[in-house]
Design an enzyme around this catalytic site. Sequence first.
Site, PDB file in Angstrom:
ATOM      1  N   LYS A 163      70.366   4.998   0.030  1.00 58.88           N
ATOM      2  CA  LYS A 163      70.529   6.446   0.139  1.00 58.88           C
ATOM      3  C   LYS A 163      70.917   6.805   1.566  1.00 58.88           C
ATOM      4  CE  LYS A 163      67.591   8.481  -3.439  1.00 58.88           C
ATOM      5  NZ  LYS A 163      66.432   9.361  -3.713  1.00 58.88           N
ATOM      6  N   ARG A 210      60.121  20.140 -20.746  1.00 63.02           N
ATOM      7  CA  ARG A 210      60.239  18.786 -21.277  1.00 63.02           C
ATOM      8  C   ARG A 210      58.906  18.271 -21.817  1.00 63.02           C
ATOM      9  NH1 ARG A 210      63.698  15.017 -17.436  1.00 63.02           N
ATOM     10  NH2 ARG A 210      64.653  14.444 -19.424  1.00 63.02           N
ATOM     11  N   GLU A 266      57.296  13.938 -17.306  1.00 63.87           N
ATOM     12  CA  GLU A 266      56.611  15.223 -17.486  1.00 63.87           C
ATOM     13  C   GLU A 266      55.628  15.195 -18.642  1.00 63.87           C
ATOM     14  OE1 GLU A 266      60.610  15.929 -15.552  1.00 63.87           O
ATOM     15  OE2 GLU A 266      59.922  14.845 -17.334  1.00 63.87           O
TER      16      GLU A 266
END
Length: 619
Positions: A279, A393, A365
């Site tokens: 990243k 979700r 979730e």
Amino acid sequence: MNQLLLDKIQTPTQLRELPEQQLPTLAKELRNFLVETLSRTGGHFASNLGVVELTIALHYVFNTPEDRLVWDVGHQSYPHKILSGRREAMSTLRQHGGVAGFPKRSESIYDAFGVGHSSTSISAALGMAIANRQLGNGRQVVAIIGDGAMTAGMAFEALNHAGDLDANLLVILNDNDMSISPNVGGLSNYLAKVLSSPLYASVRESSKQILKPIPTMRELARRTEEHVKGMVAPGTLFEELGFNYIGPVDGHDLLTLLTTLRNMKALEGPQFLHIVTQKGKGYPSAEDDPCEYHGVTAFDPKTGKMVEKSAHAPTYTKIFGDWLCDMAAHDERLIGITPAMREGSGLVDFSELFPDRYFDVGIAEQHSVTLAAGLACEGLKPVVAIYSTFLQRAYDQLIHDVALQNLPVLFAIDRAGLVGPDGPTHAGSFDLAYLRCIPNMLIMAPADENECRQMLTTGFQHEGPSAVRYPRGCGVGVPVEPKLTTLPIGKATLRREGHKVALLVFGTLLKAALEAAEQLDATVVNMRFVKPLDVEMVKRIAQQHGLLVTIEENVILCGAGSAVNECLQPHANSTPVLNLGLPDRFIEHGETATLLAQCGLDAEGIVRAVTKHLSELAT
């Protein structure tokens, strides 16, 4: 001055016309363009820098848009957008009417699937692969998913199904949660090329056929193959799911990526390519702190220093984070849970002060909610910090595992209402509607930061499921009391007395409503509780006024205003009610203030709507 390679590319077709040896130069130019552009517009930064080489390789090897690229979440889709005809428009990134921050089917034929939520890419790509097989069109399908998104159960459900179907699908795992490990070098890259080559695939399949009549030998060969690959690649899980695993490969080695992708493109059945990237690649500040540079505001490209927005008040996220630490110190039963949103939800301080009571479950979730239910069953007091759009979700778990059992779980719902540049995939437009219909739920919407703190305390002390929903951004600037004070449940407060018109406000639009009330000489009620509704206040205000106006930053359909309508209907109340809120459509990205104004939810919009309604009633 020589023209940049990037300036010559408007489509991937033009990219594919470049000689291979020029691609590393193009990668450097693309990375520089990203830094320059995002330093002005802001947006997702570190993740996009990490996939420059991968994006070039994918568009170079595959015949896009005929072949389908499905990006998971889409945080890393900017290089894809730049190479697929949107380079000049990137100056409008995440601005109203400009380029969206995530892949969007209506924006470009190169965006094969609209995303924004995590872990959907493999399921969508598998659907496309099945459709291609049914239609016989020969398209290739590639799903690109990050290691974070792979923590969600949905990704493994799709992998399991894909392996069982033997579909022609390439899944690329972009592993950027670690620096490139020692085995991702010359040897590993060489083995990736060999293991993905047509010769190896041919020998592998031929050997299976030759050994088929001799089960013992066939099983020995299979185990030998797995053990050889296992010494250099952690692919056993994916092999067991039915995929041919290749990797890990250095995701910044363009030539290796090109060779490997070409080889895998020619293979039949489900393929899995594991690449390792960094990243923030190429920008030191983002390499050193990819979390800080995940999403950036405008910044100085030379120093990496971000432009700080002046804030006259703390954010609601900060109010929650401070409250969580204070309440944890007061009550040792408190447990903090987040589905991979520690920074975004304000749990950094809590995680450091109370590490044994902090649980980041990853992008899961559903698990976060049922985990909280289990904790509550044993007498603890879980607080689930979650974005409104992500709580969607886990709706079944919210109903079945928490509300049905009437368990004391507090949901701290961040990013309620419109979220500005992130757009409709991240907007919290529906939580009041989808929460209000659930039995046992206590639902609160604070008007300011002090009320937010009080409501969090109220929900935590409540012996049942509760939710406090608050918006992204800063509060209105009211003083915040340090005490952990509760509010009387289901009681609204009168904020302004006026005539004829009464504004019943749910949440932080109270400020705009008070400004509108000055022009309308209207009564203003801060409703505070969506459920239970202050029925007595609503009935009394209805008797005293000629028009009730409900105001909420939530969809009108089934929202808080609908609760007022339902409250008055059994009493045959003749007072007309005007419901103001978000319209029955998805609101596109842009500055939040601009979007609220377009929805008629600023002071001027409220005055305009009320004046028009009064005029219609008079005719």
